[in-house]
Write an enzyme that holds these catalytic residues in place. Sequence first.
Site, PDB file in Angstrom:
ATOM      1  CG  HIS A  43       1.524  -8.632   5.702  1.00 49.64           C
ATOM      2  ND1 HIS A  43       0.279  -9.217   5.575  1.00 49.64           N
ATOM      3  CD2 HIS A  43       2.341  -9.303   4.845  1.00 49.64           C
ATOM      4  CE1 HIS A  43       0.338 -10.190   4.684  1.00 49.64           C
ATOM      5  NE2 HIS A  43       1.583 -10.264   4.220  1.00 49.64           N
ATOM      6  CD  GLU A  72       5.042 -14.955  -0.770  1.00 53.24           C
ATOM      7  OE1 GLU A  72       4.331 -15.775  -0.167  1.00 53.24           O
ATOM      8  OE2 GLU A  72       4.940 -13.726  -0.602  1.00 53.24           O
TER       9      GLU A  72
END
Length: 923
Positions: free
Chosen positions: A497, A401
Amino acid sequence: MKKKLPKIIVTAIVLSFSFSAFAQVQKDDKRVEEKSVSENGQPNLIKFNELSSYKSSESQKVFKEQLGLKDSQSFTKIKTESDKQGYTHEKFQLYEQGIKVEFANYTLHSKDGKLVSMNGEFYNIENVKLAPSLSAQDAFNKALGYTRATEYLWDKPQDARELGYEKPKGELVLLPDMEQQGQKRGSDKVRLAYKFDIYATKPLSRGDLYIDAETGKALFYNATIKHLNDNVHGSKTSDVAKKNETASKMAFVAANAATRYSGTQTIQTTLSGSSYILSDTSRGLGIQTYNSARTATYPTTNFSDADNNWIEYNNTNKDNGALDAHWGAEMTYDYWSAVHGRNSFDNAGAKIKSYVHYNLIAAGYSSNNNAFWNGSVMTYGDGSGTGGFDILTSLDVAGHEIGHAVCTYTANLAYQKESGAMNEAFSDIWAACIEYHSAPTKSIWLVGEDIERRSGHVALRSMSDPNAEGQPDTYGGTYWVNVNCTPTNNNDQCGVHTNSGVLNHWFYILSVGKSGTNDLGNAYNVTGITLDKAEKIAFRLEDFYLGANSTYANARTYGIQSAIDLYGAGSAEVIATTNAFYAVGVGAAYSGGGSDTIAPSAPTSLAASGTTGTTTNLTWTASTDNVAVTGYDIYQGTTLKGSSTTTSYTVTGLTPSTAYTFSVKAKDAAGNISAASNTVNVTTTTTSVSYCSSQGNDATDERIGKVVFGTINNTSTATTGYENFTAISTNAARGSAYTITITPTWTSTVYNEGYGVFIDYNQDGDFSDSGETVWTKTASKTTPVTATITIPATAALGTTRLRVSLKYNGVPTACESFSYGQVEDYSINITASGTVAEEITAGLIETTAPAGFAVYPNPVESELNVSISEENGYSYKILNTLGQQLGSGQVAGAIDVSKLSTGIYLIELNNGDKKIVKKFAKK
C-alpha cells in the site's frame, strides 16, 4: 569458531533451474529484433523483426526454439484475446510433467497471422521428481494450523453458496521461490506444493496458501482479500447461482438516488413484489447491492423502496451509502465497457455484488474502517467517523476494489513486494479514471477523499503528490519500503500500500505532465498525453504484458511496448511513457534516434566544500531540459574527471597542496551537452588523512548487502572483506537526525550478526574520539537493521569518513580484522545546520499542511499565491535545492518569484508555532 554447514542436495522436492537448454539456442538469431531477460536469466520479452517467419499457429515451435522448451515441459493455451489494433494475444500456462508451474505464463502477440513478440515468465526446470511426502489432507491440516482461524466460510453453507465457494481440496503445483522476486540470481529453487484457497471468516482473510508437499511448511500466501488500506487487520459465479440470477431477472427501471457522496444520480433498480430493490439487470449478468445489516455475513437481504424515489436513505444508519455503492458499481461497469470494451471484471459479464454495512469488528478486526474485494463480491464497512473514515462506499473506493477483480483476470499480480504494489496502484489508477469519466468535478488524483475523516489528512493517498500521504513518488526514494523482506500482514506484504505511490505518480505524470527533480536527483520535464491516452497504455500494460511476479522494471519495459503498440515507435506517447518512468526513478530517459537537438540549461551555483588533501565535494543547482537531464559530467580544467546522475560529486585522487579548477556540464539522453557551469577554484590541504584498516577475513557466507543513509543508497554484491565506497557521499547537516538502514545478505544459512557505525566527526583520521562510535547493535538475525544518527553541532564542516561494519556473532570495533563479515567505507559531507537543508538532500521532503492550505499556481511564472487561514501571521522563505535562502518576507498577497530561474524550489512558512514546507516549480 563458526561451523560451516554441509551442503544438502534434495532430489525429491527441490528443483533446480538450468540454462543449458536455452544456451543451445542460436545466440545470434537474425529473426530477433530485441530480447530482454529476467532475474533468473530467462527471456521475459522477445520482439521479432521482418526476417521472422513465425506464424501465430506455431506456438510450440516458437517455445522450443526461443525458450529451449524440453520434452518434459509443455505450454497449454488458457486465453485468447483480440484488440482494436489488430493484435491477437494468446496466453499459455507452463506445465512440467503435467504439473502446473505456478505463475509461469507466456503470451504470444500476433498481427495478421504473424508473430510480433512474446513475453512472460519461464522456468527451465530439469531433474525433477514429483512425488509428495504429504497427503492432501495432511497438507490441508498444516494450512489450517498456519491460518489459525476460529471459523471458516465452509462452516457457513449459505454464505458459501452465495459466494460460489467450496472447501478446498488442494491442487499440486510447482511454486517458484517467491522470496527472490526481483532479485538477480543465477539459479532458482522451486517446491512441489499444495495450493489451498482458504477463506477464514474469523478473523477474516482469504488467499491462496501454498504448503510444501514434503515438509508441510507454509511457502507463500497470496492474499485474495485486498483491503483499501493496510490499517486493518476472485472466483467466478457458480452455475447454480447464475441460473437463479437468470430466473429472477425482471424489468429494470430508472430511479433517482440521493447518494451520500455524489449528489443525486440515476440508478437502475428492479420491482420485486410491491417494492423496488437495488438490482440492475441491464449490465452483464447484473449488479445487485445487499444489506449485511452490521453482521459479518453475506445474506440476500435487499435494500428496498416503495416509490423508487430513493431520498429517505439519508439517515443515521448511513443507508444512503448503499446508493453510492450501487451507483459506483454501475459506473465501474460502464467504464470498463465504454473505454476498454470489457464486459464486467472478468470480461464475461460476471455479476457485481456489493454488501453494505458489513461488520469487520465481528469478523475479528479492530475497526470498520475498510472495504475489500473478497474474490467474489464487494464488501463495505461503515467506518468509524471522526478519526477514521465515513462509510466506505465512495465512487473511487468502488472502482479501486473492483479493479482488484480486474487484475485477477488479467495480470494476476502476486500480492507482495513490487508486484503487489503495482496491484494496488492499478486499482488506484482505475479509481481515478472512473471518477474522471463519471464525476469529473471530483478530485480525481486523490483516493478516498470523500470518506476521509482523519485529522491532518485530505485523503488516503495522493497520486499527484504521494509524499503528502506518506508514499514514495520515486522508486527507492523517500517513504519507499525495502522489499527485501519476508511478506507478512504486519509489514503490509513488504509495503504494497506504500510503494504503490510510484506507479500512481507515473500515471499522473503521464496524464497531465510535470517537471522537477526526483529523489535520485534526476531532473525531468514530461509533457502529459491526457488521461484518455494514458489509461489505454496502462490497461494494455496490465492486460497483455505484466505477469504475476512482474517488477517495476518490467512495467517500464512493457509500458513502453504498450505505447509503441498503440501509438507507434518514436511517438510523443512513447517518449512521455518512457520519461514518466524516468521521472519516478525507473529506468533511463528516452533516447530515440537523436530527434531531440535542444541542450539542457547550464548548471549553476557550483560550489566546493569539505576539501581535504585528496578530495573535495562539489555541489550545484540542477539543470533543466525539454525532455530530461540524464546526468552531469565533471571537468577538472578541460579533463573529464567523472560523471554523476545527481547534483553532487566527490572528487577523489587529488594531490595535497595543489590548486584545481572544476566545472560541470549537463547532458540529456539524445547526447546534447549544456554549456559549462561557473568554475570553482580549490586548493587541497597540506596532508591527506589516513584511516586504520578494518575488514572481515571471510565474507562468502555473510556480508553487507545494502546501506541507506541520506542520499546514499548502495547495493553491494562483492564478497571481499572490505569495500571502499568513499566515492559515494551524502550531505548531512549539523543538528539533524538521519536514519541508517543496513541490510545483511546471507549465502544460505542465516547467522547472527553484530553491527557498528563510525563517523570521524573531527576529521582527524580516526574514530577514537568521543561520540565517533555512533551506533552499535548486538548480534541478531534481524534484517534489515535501522538506527537514528544525529550529527553533533560540534562536527567539523566538510567531507569525512563513514564506516559500516557487519561482524558474525559479535559487535565490531572501528579498527579490527575479524573472521566472518564485511566492512564498507563511505563519505559524508557535514554542512551547517539549516531550516530545511537536510530535508532537501533527502529528496525535497514537504511537511504535512493543514486543511485549506494551497500554493498556486504550480508551476508558476511570476506571482506565487499562498492560501492559508492565518495568512497575516506567517513569514516566508524561498530556498533552492541546496537549502540556500533566495528570498523572504511576510505572507501578504502574492509573492514575486519572477526573478527565479526555471527549476524546483521550496517555500517555508513559519508563524512561530508551526512550520510548513512545500515544493513549487518555476517555469
